[in-house]
Design a protein around this motif. Structure first.
Motif, PDB file in Angstrom:
ATOM      1  N   VAL A 118       0.947  -1.162   0.028  1.00 47.76           N
ATOM      2  CA  VAL A 118      -0.036   0.100  -0.034  1.00 47.76           C
ATOM      3  C   VAL A 118       0.930   1.239   0.198  1.00 47.76           C
ATOM      4  N   GLU A 119       0.602   2.070  -0.883  1.00 46.78           N
ATOM      5  CA  GLU A 119       1.429   3.453  -1.084  1.00 46.78           C
ATOM      6  C   GLU A 119       0.380   4.593  -0.879  1.00 46.78           C
ATOM      7  N   VAL A 120       0.668   5.633  -0.116  1.00 49.37           N
ATOM      8  CA  VAL A 120      -0.049   6.833  -0.091  1.00 49.37           C
ATOM      9  C   VAL A 120       0.981   8.215  -0.244  1.00 49.37           C
ATOM     10  N   GLU A 121       0.852   8.714  -1.390  1.00 51.88           N
ATOM     11  CA  GLU A 121       1.615   9.781  -1.772  1.00 51.88           C
ATOM     12  C   GLU A 121       0.956  11.047  -1.868  1.00 51.88           C
TER      13      GLU A 121
ATOM     14  N   ASN B  69       1.162   3.301  14.554  1.00 52.49           N
ATOM     15  CA  ASN B  69       0.217   2.215  14.319  1.00 52.49           C
ATOM     16  C   ASN B  69       0.689   1.470  12.950  1.00 52.49           C
ATOM     17  N   LEU B  70       1.056   2.203  12.152  1.00 52.47           N
ATOM     18  CA  LEU B  70       1.348   1.659  10.758  1.00 52.47           C
ATOM     19  C   LEU B  70       2.628   0.944  10.977  1.00 52.47           C
TER      20      LEU B  70
ATOM     21  N   GLY C 223       4.937  -9.159   9.759  1.00 52.21           N
ATOM     22  CA  GLY C 223       6.066  -9.579   9.156  1.00 52.21           C
ATOM     23  C   GLY C 223       6.449  -8.937   7.846  1.00 52.21           C
ATOM     24  N   GLY C 224       5.871  -7.608   7.684  1.00 51.06           N
ATOM     25  CA  GLY C 224       6.303  -6.855   6.790  1.00 51.06           C
ATOM     26  C   GLY C 224       7.154  -5.564   6.974  1.00 51.06           C
ATOM     27  N   SER C 225       6.882  -4.273   6.259  1.00 46.63           N
ATOM     28  CA  SER C 225       7.792  -3.180   6.509  1.00 46.63           C
ATOM     29  C   SER C 225       6.945  -2.047   6.346  1.00 46.63           C
ATOM     30  N   PHE C 226       7.518  -1.117   6.970  1.00 45.01           N
ATOM     31  CA  PHE C 226       6.747   0.509   6.765  1.00 45.01           C
ATOM     32  C   PHE C 226       7.858   1.505   6.590  1.00 45.01           C
ATOM     33  N   ALA C 227       7.600   2.360   5.715  1.00 46.43           N
ATOM     34  CA  ALA C 227       8.487   3.407   5.550  1.00 46.43           C
ATOM     35  C   ALA C 227       7.845   4.616   5.222  1.00 46.43           C
TER      36      ALA C 227
ATOM     37  N   TRP D 106       3.651   0.685   2.701  1.00 49.57           N
ATOM     38  CA  TRP D 106       3.419  -0.253   3.608  1.00 49.57           C
ATOM     39  C   TRP D 106       3.288  -1.621   2.779  1.00 49.57           C
ATOM     40  N   SER D 107       4.047  -2.689   3.520  1.00 44.04           N
ATOM     41  CA  SER D 107       3.897  -3.851   2.730  1.00 44.04           C
ATOM     42  C   SER D 107       3.895  -5.030   3.864  1.00 44.04           C
TER      43      SER D 107
END
Length: 532
Positions: free
Chosen positions: A479-482, A500-501, A509-513, A527-528
């Motif tokens: 998921v991407e929010v730009e 929270n994200l 078990g994913g990643s966030f940036a 977010w993945s």
């Protein structure tokens, strides 16, 4: 003077009375800090142009520092005193001088200066000044007591507002911003900041700050001993010069009030004044700490109420699902069995027309049973029967009102674009066949929180939401929010709106940036997580 409850007005009246009754041309009262530097100065006799030329009030040094705590200092010629250091450029000449301390609660509150009386000051002037100083001390005490009570009531009102917001279900970040706004106003501070735990263990970051201190947002306070003590031990304190900290250069007096509840640290409220401003008092610290404790307790109560509300909803859903399954389905099933038995009973043949009607009834009963089972599953897991893309479309549409414009949504499956809306029909692209229901719930929550953060902070004019699903082994959903708003500060990050994200990504078990887009404008939230 005893009826004047405004300290500044009271001091002006005191100086005016002193000059009038003694015949002095110039008069002033000076309130100084522990180092003798002036923090408040009220004068009479100087023109505005002279005040502007002098630049700053005098300090309690030289002759002014020689005025005793008891009695007076009376001089025929100020310039002949051994401690005289000269007058600043532009200062009117002065000869005769009379100085006396104004004592409140047994300590010097301020010092009265009188100068330039024709013929010089005499014993009668000393008696007048000492009488006025005693009366002023009582009036100042009354004024301070009244001001303290007003501040106490303002803190109490602010705490009640915070509690009301939380119990009404307001967003936690909105409440924290209200805490900072109320504190900076009531405490007469220049900046209020709230330090909260970061994503990493032992990390403390400035997450909420009032507009005047926007540059502090994201400042790392993890190694600040006083902030750490306030967070860990619940120990508030007053700081004479916050500028000792590299993150707080330009600020002087500060106050730290821990947000503590049940022995657990939630954050630290930091109040700041600019360098040279009056210091915070012990009363300020006491009131601010009480407010911070009430705010922290309100957060605990609000969270408990929210959890009770969720538990009540879950219990009610469970009850309804159980009743539908145990009662409605069983009754419909029994009715269907009776109709089926009637149709197939050889001892009581029915007409072809009646047989057709009975067959339709059986079909309706079976359809009703299937619909109830879908409802039961929905009650057990809300949204589980609604396609993921349809839920994302709904979130994007809901964000239109808070953003002021419609976000753009794109969906890709294995790199192939899927039109989420074909006419009035939502196209799922087979996503629900590969994305587990629990992961789908996370995706919806990420889109919702990402758009909410943009609406709150980005001040953007365009937002793109991108949902990409990659099947195979390993498969993942991204998921991407730009947005094209103010973007991410180059050296500071904010986590209050995105914690929270990050937690959802970690649990999945994913990643966030939170990144800067290739365009160089705005921010990119990515977010993945694995598909299941």
């Amino acid at each position: 003077m005893a009826g004047d409850l405004d300290t500044r007005s009271l001091l002006e009246r005191f100086v005016a009375a002193s000059t009038s009754l003694t015949g002095a041309r110039y008069g002033a009262i000076n309130i100084v800090d522990e180092d003798g530097a002036s923090v408040e100065f009220v004068q009479s006799g100087f023109t505005d142009s002279v005040v502007a030329a002098l630049g700053h009030p005098p300090h309690a040094w030289g002759v002014l520092g020689a005025i005793p705590d008891e009695g007076v200092l009376r001089l025929d010629d100020l310039t002949q005193h051994p401690d005289f250091r000269g007058l600043p450029a532009g200062h009117p000449p002065m000869g005769s001088f009379l100085g006396a301390a104004v004592r409140v609660r047994g300590e010097r509150f301020g010092t009265l200066y009188l100068s330039e009386k024709a013929g010089g000051f005499g014993p009668d002037d000393e008696a007048v000044v000492l009488s006025l100083a005693a009366a002023a001390a009582v009036a100042v005490l009354n004024s301070q007591s009244y001001a303290l009570e007003v501040r106490r009531q303002q803190w109490l009102t602010a705490a009640q507002d915070i509690t009301t917001m939380l119990l009404e279900g307001a967003d936690a970040e909105d409440v924290l911003e209200r805490v900072a706004a109320a504190a900076v106003q009531v405490a007469d501070a220049d900046v209020a900041a709230i330090v909260l735990p970061g994503a990493d263990e032992d990390e403390l970051l400035v997450e909420i700050v009032t507009p005047a201190g926007r540059s502090l947002l994201g400042a790392d306070m993890s190694t600040e001993e006083r902030v750490r003590a306030a967070f860990d031990d619940g120990t508030g304190c007053l700081v004479a010069d916050a500028g000792d900290s590299p993150a707080l250069v330009g600020y002087g007096p500060s106050l730290l009030a821990p947000l503590h509840a049940h022995g657990e640290g939630m954050g630290v409220l930091v109040l700041l004044r600019r360098t040279g401003a009056a210091p915070f008092t012990d009363e300020d610290l006491t009131l601010a700490q009480s407010f911070a404790r009430q705010a922290a307790l309100a957060f605990v109560l609000g969270e408990a109420q929210r959890l009770r509300g969720h538990a009540a909803v879950r219990d009610e859903r469970t009850r309804i699902a159980r009743d539908l399954h145990d009662l409605a389905i069983q009754q419909l099933f029994a009715a269907g069995m009776q109709v089926e038995a009637l149709r197939s009973d050889p001892s009581g043949p029915v007409s072809a027309e009646a047989s057709q009607v009975l067959e339709q009834v059986v079909g309706h009963v079976d359809a009703g049973i299937r619909q109830i089972r879908v409802i039961v599953r929905t009650l057990d897991d809300p949204g589980a029967t609604i396609p993921l893309v349809e839920r994302v479309v709904a979130e994007v549409e809901l964000a239109r009102s808070s953003l002021g414009f419609a976000p753009h949504l794109s969906v890709h499956v294995d790199g192939v674009s899927v039109d989420p809306l074909a006419g009035d029909r939502v196209v799922t692209g087979g996503i629900d066949e590969v994305v587990a229901p629990g992961r789908a719930n996370n995706v919806v929550a990420v889109v919702r929180e990402g758009l909410s953060n943009v609406a709150r902070h980005a001040r953007s004019h365009a937002v793109s939401v991108r949902l990409a699903v990659t099947t195979g082994d390993p498969g993942q959903v991204v998921v991407e929010v730009e947005d094209d708003g103010v973007g991410v500060p180059p050296t500071r990050t904010r986590s209050s709106g995105t914690r929270n994200l990050a937690q959802r990504a970690e649990e999945s078990g994913g990643s966030f940036a939170l990144l800067r887009p290739a365009s160089g404008r705005g921010a990119l939230l990515r977010w993945s997580a694995p598909l299941d």
